[in-house]
Design a protein around this motif. Sequence first.
Motif, PDB file in Angstrom:
ATOM      1  N   SER A  52      -1.066   3.664 -12.696  1.00 32.51           N
ATOM      2  CA  SER A  52      -1.275   2.405 -12.022  1.00 32.51           C
ATOM      3  C   SER A  52      -1.812   1.075 -12.976  1.00 32.51           C
ATOM      4  O   SER A  52      -2.551   1.356 -14.015  1.00 32.51           O
ATOM      5  N   GLU A 151      -2.781  -7.339  -0.915  1.00 27.71           N
ATOM      6  CA  GLU A 151      -1.869  -6.473  -1.541  1.00 27.71           C
ATOM      7  C   GLU A 151      -2.729  -4.619  -1.567  1.00 27.71           C
ATOM      8  O   GLU A 151      -2.134  -3.955  -1.098  1.00 27.71           O
ATOM      9  N   TYR A 155      -2.130  -1.733   0.648  1.00 28.82           N
ATOM     10  CA  TYR A 155      -1.587  -0.192   0.054  1.00 28.82           C
ATOM     11  C   TYR A 155      -2.718   0.880   0.501  1.00 28.82           C
ATOM     12  O   TYR A 155      -2.218   1.964   0.779  1.00 28.82           O
ATOM     13  N   SER A 158      -1.768   1.887   4.068  1.00 30.85           N
ATOM     14  CA  SER A 158      -0.239   2.895   3.931  1.00 30.85           C
ATOM     15  C   SER A 158      -0.573   4.365   3.566  1.00 30.85           C
ATOM     16  O   SER A 158      -0.136   5.316   4.081  1.00 30.85           O
ATOM     17  N   ARG A 159      -1.422   4.418   2.492  1.00 32.45           N
ATOM     18  CA  ARG A 159      -1.836   5.398   1.795  1.00 32.45           C
ATOM     19  C   ARG A 159      -2.763   6.347   2.608  1.00 32.45           C
ATOM     20  O   ARG A 159      -2.667   7.681   2.570  1.00 32.45           O
ATOM     21  N   PRO A 177       3.352   5.911  -1.329  1.00 35.12           N
ATOM     22  CA  PRO A 177       3.786   4.424  -1.246  1.00 35.12           C
ATOM     23  C   PRO A 177       4.134   3.605  -2.315  1.00 35.12           C
ATOM     24  O   PRO A 177       3.353   3.888  -3.512  1.00 35.12           O
ATOM     25  N   GLY A 180       2.371  -2.664  -3.931  1.00 39.20           N
ATOM     26  CA  GLY A 180       1.032  -3.294  -3.524  1.00 39.20           C
ATOM     27  C   GLY A 180       0.037  -3.010  -4.758  1.00 39.20           C
ATOM     28  O   GLY A 180       0.651  -2.733  -5.745  1.00 39.20           O
ATOM     29  N   ARG A 181      -0.991  -3.084  -4.551  1.00 39.78           N
ATOM     30  CA  ARG A 181      -2.065  -2.641  -5.533  1.00 39.78           C
ATOM     31  C   ARG A 181      -2.956  -1.966  -5.140  1.00 39.78           C
ATOM     32  O   ARG A 181      -3.800  -2.009  -3.997  1.00 39.78           O
ATOM     33  N   SER A 182      -3.682  -0.947  -5.874  1.00 39.97           N
ATOM     34  CA  SER A 182      -4.599   0.132  -5.532  1.00 39.97           C
ATOM     35  C   SER A 182      -5.809  -0.830  -5.789  1.00 39.97           C
ATOM     36  O   SER A 182      -5.984  -1.598  -6.750  1.00 39.97           O
TER      37      SER A 182
END
Length: 207
Positions: A52, A151, A155, A158-159, A177, A180-182
Amino acid sequence: MWMVRLALSRPYTFIAMALVILAGGILTILTMAVDIFPEVNIPVVGVVWSYSGMSAEEMNQRVLNVNQRVYTTTVNNIEHLESRAIKGVGIIKVFFQPGTDPDAGVAPLTAITATLIRGLPQGIGPPLIIRYSAANVPIAQASLSSQTLGEADLYDASRSFVRPGLAVVKGASLLVPNGGRSKQIMVDLKPDALAGKGLSGNDVVMP
């Protein structure tokens, strides 16, 4: 015309042949194996690295190039390699020689990558090694967008919500996924206060 004359002179023979062909066709249809995704031997194995926040250029130089050099010298029956790097994700496709059993290539790739992790950027996890087949070709792709969420929120949604809801579908195979950005938490440390307690920055890093 000779075939017509032969058919007229031997009608019972042609009727018997037609019945045999009809019976054989029906028997073949009834006994034929039917599968939506038949087993096709595709000698390709994918190695997916994720880290990441790492840029695509750094992923290519520090992870993918290192692995590809080692694969070509330690893994047998490799025809060629293909790689692609995006932000936080690097993918290496290992193409084996035609006729090679891909399962035989997964074992050495797993062993080699386990030894390479020690020389890669600190904190990177083991890769996801996937054998390509007709059964794991993606049949659906979903994307999320929002006018209000950022974002990181998309993310996380979705996760944490979308993917678990799809994972319970029988026979479904899902990947993590993409894009995006964690979410990240930035913590500012006071070196003087840490030194007073005999600690360093590494002592307070969360695993």
